[in-house]
Motif scaffolding. Structure first.
Motif, PDB file in Angstrom:
ATOM      1  N   MET A   1      14.924 -53.274 -25.092  1.00 57.44           N
ATOM      2  CA  MET A   1      16.327 -53.110 -26.349  1.00 57.44           C
ATOM      3  C   MET A   1      16.295 -52.452 -27.546  1.00 57.44           C
ATOM      4  N   GLU A   2      17.843 -52.070 -27.868  1.00 52.42           N
ATOM      5  CA  GLU A   2      17.639 -50.934 -29.137  1.00 52.42           C
ATOM      6  C   GLU A   2      19.204 -51.660 -29.457  1.00 52.42           C
ATOM      7  N   LYS A   3      18.667 -52.139 -30.739  1.00 55.27           N
ATOM      8  CA  LYS A   3      20.318 -52.464 -31.679  1.00 55.27           C
ATOM      9  C   LYS A   3      20.379 -51.016 -32.579  1.00 55.27           C
ATOM     10  N   PHE A   4      21.750 -50.833 -32.642  1.00 52.41           N
ATOM     11  CA  PHE A   4      22.002 -49.589 -33.730  1.00 52.41           C
ATOM     12  C   PHE A   4      24.088 -50.158 -34.625  1.00 52.41           C
ATOM     13  N   THR A   5      23.301 -50.393 -36.275  1.00 47.28           N
ATOM     14  CA  THR A   5      24.273 -50.896 -36.372  1.00 47.28           C
ATOM     15  C   THR A   5      24.684 -49.169 -37.289  1.00 47.28           C
ATOM     16  N   GLY A   6      26.606 -49.850 -37.177  1.00 49.20           N
ATOM     17  CA  GLY A   6      27.652 -49.226 -37.888  1.00 49.20           C
ATOM     18  C   GLY A   6      28.634 -49.984 -38.498  1.00 49.20           C
ATOM     19  N   LYS A   7      29.943 -49.329 -38.202  1.00 49.26           N
ATOM     20  CA  LYS A   7      31.353 -49.896 -39.187  1.00 49.26           C
ATOM     21  C   LYS A   7      31.987 -49.901 -37.602  1.00 49.26           C
ATOM     22  N   GLY A   8      32.284 -51.647 -37.360  1.00 45.80           N
ATOM     23  CA  GLY A   8      33.283 -52.010 -36.453  1.00 45.80           C
ATOM     24  C   GLY A   8      34.632 -50.781 -36.832  1.00 45.80           C
ATOM     25  N   VAL A   9      35.521 -50.639 -36.140  1.00 47.00           N
ATOM     26  CA  VAL A   9      36.813 -49.881 -36.119  1.00 47.00           C
ATOM     27  C   VAL A   9      37.558 -50.474 -35.777  1.00 47.00           C
ATOM     28  N   TYR A  10      37.343 -51.452 -34.061  1.00 43.83           N
ATOM     29  CA  TYR A  10      38.114 -51.859 -33.547  1.00 43.83           C
ATOM     30  C   TYR A  10      37.303 -53.551 -32.850  1.00 43.83           C
ATOM     31  N   PRO A 200      38.005 -51.874 -28.292  1.00 40.98           N
ATOM     32  CA  PRO A 200      36.467 -51.483 -29.342  1.00 40.98           C
ATOM     33  C   PRO A 200      35.922 -50.018 -29.566  1.00 40.98           C
ATOM     34  N   ALA A 201      35.337 -50.441 -31.052  1.00 43.03           N
ATOM     35  CA  ALA A 201      34.896 -48.306 -31.790  1.00 43.03           C
ATOM     36  C   ALA A 201      34.061 -48.729 -32.641  1.00 43.03           C
ATOM     37  N   ILE A 202      33.079 -48.170 -32.771  1.00 40.67           N
ATOM     38  CA  ILE A 202      32.019 -48.383 -34.222  1.00 40.67           C
ATOM     39  C   ILE A 202      31.841 -47.016 -34.666  1.00 40.67           C
ATOM     40  N   VAL A 203      31.606 -46.839 -35.643  1.00 40.78           N
ATOM     41  CA  VAL A 203      31.658 -45.314 -35.912  1.00 40.78           C
ATOM     42  C   VAL A 203      30.326 -45.371 -37.089  1.00 40.78           C
ATOM     43  N   GLY A 204      29.746 -44.182 -37.442  1.00 47.81           N
ATOM     44  CA  GLY A 204      28.909 -44.152 -38.240  1.00 47.81           C
ATOM     45  C   GLY A 204      27.154 -45.020 -38.189  1.00 47.81           C
ATOM     46  N   VAL A 205      27.316 -45.159 -36.697  1.00 46.95           N
ATOM     47  CA  VAL A 205      25.563 -45.774 -35.989  1.00 46.95           C
ATOM     48  C   VAL A 205      24.454 -44.832 -36.460  1.00 46.95           C
ATOM     49  N   GLY A 206      25.109 -43.533 -37.071  1.00 45.86           N
ATOM     50  CA  GLY A 206      23.795 -42.665 -37.079  1.00 45.86           C
ATOM     51  C   GLY A 206      22.766 -41.900 -36.401  1.00 45.86           C
ATOM     52  N   GLU A 207      22.387 -40.768 -36.363  1.00 46.07           N
ATOM     53  CA  GLU A 207      22.358 -39.401 -35.850  1.00 46.07           C
ATOM     54  C   GLU A 207      20.842 -39.688 -34.809  1.00 46.07           C
ATOM     55  N   ILE A 220      25.605 -52.771 -24.669  1.00 42.57           N
ATOM     56  CA  ILE A 220      27.381 -53.464 -25.373  1.00 42.57           C
ATOM     57  C   ILE A 220      27.660 -53.479 -26.397  1.00 42.57           C
ATOM     58  N   VAL A 221      28.655 -53.661 -26.922  1.00 41.64           N
ATOM     59  CA  VAL A 221      29.347 -52.872 -28.026  1.00 41.64           C
ATOM     60  C   VAL A 221      29.959 -54.308 -28.927  1.00 41.64           C
ATOM     61  N   ASP A 222      30.298 -54.552 -30.097  1.00 40.59           N
ATOM     62  CA  ASP A 222      29.982 -55.479 -30.570  1.00 40.59           C
ATOM     63  C   ASP A 222      30.845 -54.973 -31.783  1.00 40.59           C
ATOM     64  N   GLY A 223      31.828 -54.473 -31.361  1.00 38.70           N
ATOM     65  CA  GLY A 223      33.451 -53.625 -32.493  1.00 38.70           C
ATOM     66  C   GLY A 223      33.555 -54.836 -33.702  1.00 38.70           C
ATOM     67  N   PHE A 224      33.425 -56.524 -33.662  1.00 40.68           N
ATOM     68  CA  PHE A 224      33.397 -57.723 -34.566  1.00 40.68           C
ATOM     69  C   PHE A 224      32.678 -56.760 -35.845  1.00 40.68           C
ATOM     70  N   SER A 225      30.629 -56.875 -34.504  1.00 40.47           N
ATOM     71  CA  SER A 225      30.162 -56.611 -35.812  1.00 40.47           C
ATOM     72  C   SER A 225      29.562 -55.335 -36.270  1.00 40.47           C
ATOM     73  N   GLY A 226      30.342 -54.197 -35.590  1.00 44.66           N
ATOM     74  CA  GLY A 226      29.832 -52.530 -35.152  1.00 44.66           C
ATOM     75  C   GLY A 226      28.238 -52.720 -35.096  1.00 44.66           C
ATOM     76  N   GLU A 227      28.039 -53.415 -33.681  1.00 49.97           N
ATOM     77  CA  GLU A 227      26.894 -53.223 -33.082  1.00 49.97           C
ATOM     78  C   GLU A 227      26.969 -53.118 -31.849  1.00 49.97           C
ATOM     79  N   LEU A 228      26.027 -51.980 -31.768  1.00 50.98           N
ATOM     80  CA  LEU A 228      25.116 -51.570 -30.025  1.00 50.98           C
ATOM     81  C   LEU A 228      24.305 -52.220 -29.732  1.00 50.98           C
TER      82      LEU A 228
END
Ligand code: PEP
Ligand code: MG
Length: 545
Positions: A1-10, A200-207, A220-228
């Motif tokens: 598993m890998e986790k990417f963190t950005g900003k939760g938009v919705y 549900p959307a996340i932006v800015g998780v990085g290249e 799995i997208v968690d739009g609350f915490s901004g995590e994929l």
């Protein structure tokens, strides 16, 4: 598993297969040509095709995300006719005797860089619009537009480097579970569109995202915490499926409260209204069954614009809100810019301490022409519904006297011009400075209502800049000092026969609902998505105990 963190938009949880969204790569080669007129004609054809496509996109956006958000595509259509942009393309073809593709690509990049280097945040964002329309012309110079197909059957999580607004709108909503982008900011048009599309959307998780994800991966997208979570492990899967169920359950339960009264167990009723920033939030107000609009932050009309919105533009927006609310109360707050809400065309100078600076009513009273234009639009719109007007950042009775005088003059002016208006437009002030609360006995007889702006009242009472994360730990939003100021203001406005609401974020804090009800607060105005949650809290309260 890998986790990417950005900003939760919705907010929202989405679980499914990933589809990587790739923009069609367009290779542009520089080619010498002799028929410059022929190349210029190709440009004209590609441009008119682009306009047709953008009109279709505009119509789709209008239906799905409302007029304000769709406006970006109108801007794209206008950009296609921009004189400087076109002159540059034509002159590259003429002087360098090169192909249309090359001229468009060079011009597009030059203009985008020029916008990107500007100081103004709004203009900076236009760089992406320029790139978007240049790519569109290039696609049409090749073989016409082909939108990447999202998926044939399954709903998918879209992962992309970035999404242009036109790409976001063209995504088939039925096929999209969520989207995640490597780039992008919370306030980009694309983020705003996602919120309005309820995806549900996340932006800015990085290249790195694009190096790691492949079509068909599970996410799995968690739009609350901004995590994929990419290819999630069992534990994460279980944790998020519980979170998803809880979120759905909460929404379902709250939905049962639609159409119900805001009434306590012992029979006390209260108004629960919604806060909005623009005409296209009305859908959310109606869906969440708010009884009215307690705060329309009119400054967004100014923030979204390149220049002062005219009386006519404002009138249309206010009228639309009033008509859509069909007789329910709509309280529009006059312009509240300054501090964190900067509008470049106002030409305001930089300040050492902007929160304590030249903002809101202070600007309106020193620039009466701006204030009068807004008041004319508001009074004209009043004819089409149940309008209340409120004024932000009041600190003295003198300010309120000046305001009332100007309102009287504007009304008299419109009457002379035989423009219809509502006979009664309630006038209120925001209680968001300690000074206003402390002299609320003097302010109350001068107006119809108070609306407490707890966001600012908290920062000014506790001396905690609301923009500064360093002082968050000192900012006790339940501080007795703040609650006493609200209670004192409530007593004073009730004494003079008026009413009091709360429209700051604290209104949605259900641990205080009972406290507010006991103070005699008459209205709570919250984000549309919190209306049912606050209704639930009111209906569980028993003031007889
Ligand atoms: C407030 O200050 O609480 C308020 C509602 O106004 P804004 O957040 O727009 O400053
Ligand atoms: Mg405020």
């Amino acid at each position: 598993m890998e986790k990417f963190t950005g900003k939760g938009v919705y907010g929202g949880i989405a679980d499914g297969e990933i589809a990587v969204f790739k923009k069609q790569e367009i290779q542009v080669r520089r080619q010498g040509i002799s028929d410059t007129e022929g190349e210029k004609q190709r440009i004209e054809i590609a441009k008119s095709l682009s306009k047709e496509q953008l009109r279709v996109i505009y119509e789709k956006a209008l239906k799905e995300v409302g007029e304000t958000n769709a406006a970006v595509f109108e801007i794209h259509i206008m950009m296609l006719d921009d004189e400087d942009f076109n002159e540059s393309i034509m002159s590259i073809i003429d002087t360098q005797k090169v192909n249309a593709e090359y001229a468009v690509s060079v011009t597009g990049e030059n203009f985008a860089e020029m916008f990107a280097s500007m100081d103004d945040a709004y203009m900076k964002e236009r760089a992406d619009d320029i790139r978007d329309i240049s790519r569109r012309i290039l696609r049409n110079l090749a073989d016409g537009e082909q939108m990447s197909k999202v998926s044939d059957d399954e709903k998918v999580i879209i992962c992309a480097s970035d999404l242009a607004p036109s790409e976001t709108v063209l995504l088939d909503k039925e096929k999209v579970l969520a989207f995640v982008t490597a780039h992008g900011s919370l306030n980009s048009h694309t983020a705003i569109l996602a919120r309005n599309m309820n995806i549900p959307a996340i932006v800015g998780v990085g290249e790195e995202l694009l190096l790691k994800v492949k079509n068909g991966d599970r996410g799995i997208v968690d739009g609350f915490s901004g995590e994929l979570f990419l290819n999630p492990d069992k534990k994460t899967e279980e944790r998020l499926s519980v979170k998803k169920r809880e979120d759905e359950e909460k929404k379902k339960l709250l939905n049962k409260l639609r159409g119900k009264e805001n009434i306590t167990i012992d029979g006390k009723k209260i108004n629960i209204y919604a806060n909005i920033g623009g005409v296209d939030n009305i859908g959310a107000v109606l869906v969440n069954d708010a009884g009215g609009i307690g705060l329309f932050r009119s400054e967004f009309l100014y923030l979204e614009s390149n220049d002062y919105p005219t009386e006519e533009q404002q009138f249309k927006a206010y009228r639309k809100v009033l008509e859509s609310m069909a007789g329910k109360k709509v309280i529009i707050r006059t312009l509240d810019i300054g501090a964190d809400k900067q509008v470049s065309y106002f030409g305001l100078s930089k300040e050492e301490n902007p929160a304590m600076g030249f903002r809101a009513i202070r600007i309106c009273l020193t620039r009466p022409e701006v204030f009068r234009t807004q008041l004319r639009a508001l009074y004209r719109a009043s004819y089409y519904g149940n309008l209340g007007i409120m004024f932000p950042m009041i600190t003295s009775t003198d300010e309120l006297s000046q305001i009332l005088e100007i309102c009287g003059e504007v009304r008299a002016e419109l009457k002379k011009e035989k423009i219809p208006m509502s006979k009664k437009v309630e006038l209120g002030i925001m209680i968001e400075t300690p000074a206003a609360a402390i002299i609320s006995d003097k302010l109350a007889p001068m107006c119809d209502f108070f609306s407490v702006g707890t966001n600012d009242l908290t920062q000014y009472t506790l001396a905690c800049d609301r923009q500064n994360p360093l002082v968050e730990q000192f900012c006790d939003t339940h501080h007795e000092g703040i609650l006493r100021l609200i209670e004192f203001s409530a007593k004073n406005i009730h004494k003079s026969g008026g009413w009091i609401g709360i429209c700051g974020e604290l209104a949605a804090d259900t641990s205080l609902t009972e406290t507010f009800l006991r103070m005699g607060v008459d209205e709570l105005s919250v984000s549309p998505t919190y209306v049912l949650k606050v209704r639930e809290a009111v209906r569980k309260t028993d003031l007889s105990k």
